[in-house]
Design a protein around this motif. Structure first.
Motif, PDB file in Angstrom:
ATOM      1  N   THR A   1     -18.530   1.883  -5.155  1.00 25.39           N
ATOM      2  CA  THR A   1     -18.878   1.700  -3.741  1.00 25.39           C
ATOM      3  C   THR A   1     -17.747   0.955  -3.027  1.00 25.39           C
ATOM      4  N   VAL A   2     -17.818   0.950  -1.702  1.00 28.74           N
ATOM      5  CA  VAL A   2     -16.854   0.185  -0.909  1.00 28.74           C
ATOM      6  C   VAL A   2     -16.890  -1.280  -1.343  1.00 28.74           C
ATOM      7  N   PHE A   3     -18.110  -1.815  -1.504  1.00 33.75           N
ATOM      8  CA  PHE A   3     -18.266  -3.218  -1.936  1.00 33.75           C
ATOM      9  C   PHE A   3     -17.537  -3.450  -3.258  1.00 33.75           C
ATOM     10  N   GLU A   4     -17.777  -2.553  -4.214  1.00 34.04           N
ATOM     11  CA  GLU A   4     -17.194  -2.745  -5.560  1.00 34.04           C
ATOM     12  C   GLU A   4     -15.669  -2.627  -5.530  1.00 34.04           C
ATOM     13  N   ASN A   5     -15.149  -1.710  -4.705  1.00 34.85           N
ATOM     14  CA  ASN A   5     -13.694  -1.588  -4.562  1.00 34.85           C
ATOM     15  C   ASN A   5     -13.085  -2.901  -4.081  1.00 34.85           C
ATOM     16  N   LEU A   6     -13.733  -3.506  -3.087  1.00 35.73           N
ATOM     17  CA  LEU A   6     -13.223  -4.781  -2.560  1.00 35.73           C
ATOM     18  C   LEU A   6     -13.403  -5.893  -3.592  1.00 35.73           C
ATOM     19  N   GLU A   7     -14.533  -5.849  -4.279  1.00 37.19           N
ATOM     20  CA  GLU A   7     -14.841  -6.894  -5.268  1.00 37.19           C
ATOM     21  C   GLU A   7     -13.814  -6.903  -6.407  1.00 37.19           C
ATOM     22  N   VAL A   8     -13.450  -5.709  -6.918  1.00 40.01           N
ATOM     23  CA  VAL A   8     -12.507  -5.683  -8.051  1.00 40.01           C
ATOM     24  C   VAL A   8     -11.104  -6.110  -7.619  1.00 40.01           C
ATOM     25  N   SER A   9     -10.851  -6.096  -6.310  1.00 41.90           N
ATOM     26  CA  SER A   9      -9.543  -6.522  -5.808  1.00 41.90           C
ATOM     27  C   SER A   9      -9.489  -8.022  -5.535  1.00 41.90           C
ATOM     28  N   TYR A  10     -10.647  -8.672  -5.599  1.00 47.05           N
ATOM     29  CA  TYR A  10     -10.724 -10.108  -5.306  1.00 47.05           C
ATOM     30  C   TYR A  10      -9.888 -10.862  -6.347  1.00 47.05           C
ATOM     31  N   PRO A  11      -9.049 -11.827  -5.914  1.00 49.51           N
ATOM     32  CA  PRO A  11      -8.085 -12.428  -6.843  1.00 49.51           C
ATOM     33  C   PRO A  11      -8.665 -12.981  -8.140  1.00 49.51           C
ATOM     34  N   ALA A  12      -9.869 -13.508  -8.133  1.00 50.06           N
ATOM     35  CA  ALA A  12     -10.434 -14.093  -9.361  1.00 50.06           C
ATOM     36  C   ALA A  12     -10.604 -13.051 -10.457  1.00 50.06           C
ATOM     37  N   GLY A  13     -10.722 -11.783 -10.072  1.00 50.35           N
ATOM     38  CA  GLY A  13     -10.944 -10.744 -11.068  1.00 50.35           C
ATOM     39  C   GLY A  13      -9.670 -10.107 -11.587  1.00 50.35           C
ATOM     40  N   ARG A  14      -8.498 -10.676 -11.233  1.00 47.35           N
ATOM     41  CA  ARG A  14      -7.236  -9.983 -11.524  1.00 47.35           C
ATOM     42  C   ARG A  14      -6.836  -9.978 -12.993  1.00 47.35           C
ATOM     43  N   SER A  15      -6.989 -11.109 -13.689  1.00 47.97           N
ATOM     44  CA  SER A  15      -6.589 -11.126 -15.099  1.00 47.97           C
ATOM     45  C   SER A  15      -7.770 -10.661 -15.938  1.00 47.97           C
ATOM     46  N   VAL A  16      -7.486 -10.317 -17.203  1.00 48.34           N
ATOM     47  CA  VAL A  16      -8.571  -9.857 -18.087  1.00 48.34           C
ATOM     48  C   VAL A  16      -9.608 -10.967 -18.261  1.00 48.34           C
TER      49      VAL A  16
ATOM     50  N   LYS B   1       0.862  -1.181   0.000  1.00 48.98           N
ATOM     51  CA  LYS B   1       0.000   0.000   0.000  1.00 48.98           C
ATOM     52  C   LYS B   1       0.895   1.227   0.000  1.00 48.98           C
ATOM     53  N   PHE B   2       0.666   2.106  -0.956  1.00 49.69           N
ATOM     54  CA  PHE B   2       1.494   3.311  -1.058  1.00 49.69           C
ATOM     55  C   PHE B   2       0.960   4.381  -0.107  1.00 49.69           C
ATOM     56  N   GLN B   3       1.671   5.514  -0.048  1.00 50.09           N
ATOM     57  CA  GLN B   3       1.332   6.539   0.939  1.00 50.09           C
ATOM     58  C   GLN B   3      -0.044   7.154   0.679  1.00 50.09           C
ATOM     59  N   ASN B   4      -0.334   7.476  -0.588  1.00 55.66           N
ATOM     60  CA  ASN B   4      -1.641   8.073  -0.895  1.00 55.66           C
ATOM     61  C   ASN B   4      -2.602   6.969  -1.301  1.00 55.66           C
ATOM     62  N   PRO B   5      -3.823   6.990  -0.737  1.00 63.78           N
ATOM     63  CA  PRO B   5      -4.754   5.904  -1.060  1.00 63.78           C
ATOM     64  C   PRO B   5      -5.076   5.882  -2.552  1.00 63.78           C
ATOM     65  N   SER B   6      -5.021   4.704  -3.180  1.00 65.01           N
ATOM     66  CA  SER B   6      -5.418   4.604  -4.587  1.00 65.01           C
ATOM     67  C   SER B   6      -6.636   3.695  -4.643  1.00 65.01           C
ATOM     68  N   ILE B   7      -7.773   4.292  -4.372  1.00 68.13           N
ATOM     69  CA  ILE B   7      -9.039   3.555  -4.423  1.00 68.13           C
ATOM     70  C   ILE B   7      -9.855   4.112  -5.581  1.00 68.13           C
ATOM     71  N   TYR B   8     -10.913   3.402  -5.955  1.00 69.29           N
ATOM     72  CA  TYR B   8     -11.789   3.885  -7.034  1.00 69.29           C
ATOM     73  C   TYR B   8     -12.902   4.696  -6.392  1.00 69.29           C
ATOM     74  N   GLU B   9     -12.752   6.025  -6.437  1.00 68.93           N
ATOM     75  CA  GLU B   9     -13.655   6.918  -5.699  1.00 68.93           C
ATOM     76  C   GLU B   9     -15.109   6.803  -6.157  1.00 68.93           C
ATOM     77  N   ASP B  10     -15.313   6.502  -7.465  1.00 68.21           N
ATOM     78  CA  ASP B  10     -16.688   6.480  -7.988  1.00 68.21           C
ATOM     79  C   ASP B  10     -17.361   5.119  -7.802  1.00 68.21           C
TER      80      ASP B  10
END
Length: 249
Positions: free
Chosen positions: A100-115, A89-98
């Motif tokens: 939801t919290v749920f969606e931010n966590l969901e896109v980070s879930y390992p199954a979604g990592r590759s195209v 984790k870098f110093q400045n948060p790099s989250i997807y502001e637009d």
């Protein structure tokens, strides 16, 4: 009795990196045990962030070795280092502001990592359960369906830690996680890191000495790219060398 090298989750030995002849990190050795919170402190320009850059592969070492769970990281790509279980984790948060919290966590879930993974990704029960579990850990259960832009600064930092946690790294590296936080948020972050180390090892760079005292199992003090002192928070605070170069009177 000190642990043998086989017991260390991370063994950094003789690590050196030169930029145009300047040694930003100079013959540094560092050993982390599983489920430890290690904090690196030191004056600006001591090489603290560069050490994290070297471990995660963002910067390539000039010399030395970084072994993580027995694997040599210095020859691996950033992507493969993440896959090996190192989260940063870098110093400045790099989250997807637009999102939801749920969606931010969901896109980070390992199954979604590759195209391909992202295209075939379904919001199944396992994903929902993982998201809800992490949200509870990072104190954001009540905010799950809020846009991330609406979170406080501290909550954004927790969300980014959650985005790492959902990937289940064995080592989390955090650069100044409580910078800009309120006192209450700093206390909760200390709680959060204690919970995280039930299953993960954590390496933190921090300036806030109160927070360091609250969380650190061991403290490594860096100065001019080298280890100046290492031990418990009380040990390093009383070390005359540390007082001279970092803590002042």
């Amino acid at each position: 009795m000190s642990p043998s090298k086989q017991d260390f989750i991370l063994a950094v030995e003789g690590l050196t990196v030169s930029f145009d002849g300047f040694k930003a990190v100079n013959d540094l050795s560092l050993y982390l045990e599983p489920k430890e919170i290690r904090v690196i402190i030191g004056p600006n320009g001591a090489g603290k962030t560069t050490v994290l850059d070297l471990i995660c592969g963002k910067t390539k070492a000039t010399d030395g070795s970084i072994k993580f769970q027995g694997k040599e990281l210095t020859k691996m790509s950033e992507h493969n280092i993440v896959r090996a279980g190192v989260g940063r984790k870098f110093q400045n948060p790099s989250i997807y502001e637009d999102l939801t919290v749920f969606e931010n966590l969901e896109v980070s879930y390992p199954a979604g990592r590759s195209v391909i993974g992202a295209l075939a990704f379904k919001r199944d029960a396992a994903v929902i359960e993982a998201v809800e579990e992490v949200a509870e850990t990072i104190f954001l259960t009540d905010m799950l369906h809020q846009e991330a832009a609406l979170l406080s600064h501290g909550q954004k930092q927790w969300l980014e830690i959650g985005m790492l946690l959902i990937q289940k790294p064995d080592l989390l590296m955090l650069d100044e996680p409580v910078a800009g936080m309120s006192v209450a948020e700093r206390k909760k972050t200390a709680e959060l890191l204690r919970v995280i180390t039930e299953n993960h090892t954590v390496l933190v760079i921090e300036h806030d000495m109160q927070f360091v005292g609250d969380i650190a199992d061991r403290v490594t003090v860096m100065h001019q790219g080298k280890v100046l002192s290492e031990g418990s928070i009380d040990h390093v605070k009383q070390d005359p060398k540390v007082i001279e170069v970092y803590l002042g009177h």
